[in-house]
Write an enzyme that holds these catalytic residues in place. Structure first.
Site: not given
Ligand code: PAF
Length: 281
Positions: A32, A34, A37, A147, A153
């Site tokens: 998805a 955007h 990314h 990001g 994360q």
């Molecule tokens: O941030 C994300 O899109 C997800 O948490 C990741 C790092 C791709 C792991 O699935």
């Protein structure tokens, strides 16, 4: 761009890059895609000769009542964007390639996942750490780019990569925003036009609180203004608003080191997160 679904083919193409002496950057995503990314991809292209993007909607990071089934899946549109962005390899493993029958390993970073988003989403960061460790092992990138919108994360992945000697440089890339300041997120797709208009209260309230703390206002007073502003704007609930040390995520009682102001709040069907740097003078 080569789109690859099985590991043998992935290993073959990565070996050919390495044989040519080319370094590799990985941008892990759940699709998805955007502009946020695509900014990660553009940064990856500047840092490495070859860029691999993974798209995998990872079931292990969704709780039983979360949006795994509803999560937007747009393989064709994503692929077109990545071709236009000059990506070399799109790695799209099927679920049974990532988690074959009998898969039994869980990677848990201690401490960092306990609070903030981890408190509302038990097991979420174990799922993230497990899949990212697998992606690192599958691709063996020199650099991986994430990001900063997902600040917790990023901190967890940095800790894991260092603790497990994964040999990957983990790079955080600044949050990309709409013109009005709303952080780009795949989950913004859940917002109705009215909710989208109201959602801008999140970055605005954080910005105001961050500047107030930097200006010397008492932290608890500055933070307390955020939930009231969000609820007034139309958010239905606020999971947390916290000022933490940028690296350890330990709550700050005074601004004596680089801090990060983080919040998560719900509006309509979306749970939105955002964060900002708060720096001592
Ligand atoms: O941030 C994300 O899109 C997800 O948490 C990741 C790092 C791709 C792991 O699935």
């Amino acid at each position: 761009m080569q789109t690859i679904h099985d590991r043998a083919a992935l290993t073959a193409i990565l070996n050919s890059f390495r044989a040519a002496g080319e370094n590799v950057a990985l941008v892990p995503t759940m699709g998805a895609l955007h502009d946020g990314h695509l900014a990660l991809v553009a940064d990856a292209k500047m840092r490495a000769a070859r860029v691999v993007v993974s798209i995998f909607v990872n079931p292990k990071q969704f709780g039983p009542n979360e949006d795994f089934d509803a999560y937007p899946r747009r393989a064709e549109a994503d692929s077109a964007k990545l071709i236009a962005a000059g990506v070399d390899v799109l790695w799209m493993p099927p679920v049974d390639e990532m988690y074959p029958a009998g898969f039994a390993t869980n990677i848990r970073v201690e401490g960092l996942p306990d609070r903030l988003c981890g408190a509302a989403r038990p097991g979420h960061f174990d799922g993230v750490a497990t899949v990212v460790a697998k992606l690192f092992n599958q691709v063996r990138p020199d650099i991986a780019i994430f990001g900063e919108k997902d600040w917790q994360q990023l901190a967890i992945i940095r800790r894991m990569a260092a603790d497990l000697d994964l040999g990957v440089e983990v790079v955080g890339f600044p949050t990309q925003r709409e013109e009005d300041g709303l952080a780009l997120s795949s989950r913004n797709a859940y917002l109705t036009p009215d909710e989208r208009a109201a959602a801008v209260a999140l970055p605005r309230a954080l910005e105001q609180a961050a500047r107030a703390v930097e200006g010397g206002e008492e932290i608890s007073a500055a933070l307390a203004a955020v939930p009231s502003a969000l609820l007034k704007a139309g958010f239905s609930s606020v999971d947390y608003v916290e000022l933490v040390a940028a690296d350890t995520l330990i709550p700050l009682e005074k601004l004596d080191r680089p801090g990060r102001l983080l919040a998560a709040a719900r509006i309509g069907k979306a749970r939105l997160i955002d964060n900002l740097a708060v720096l001592p003078n």
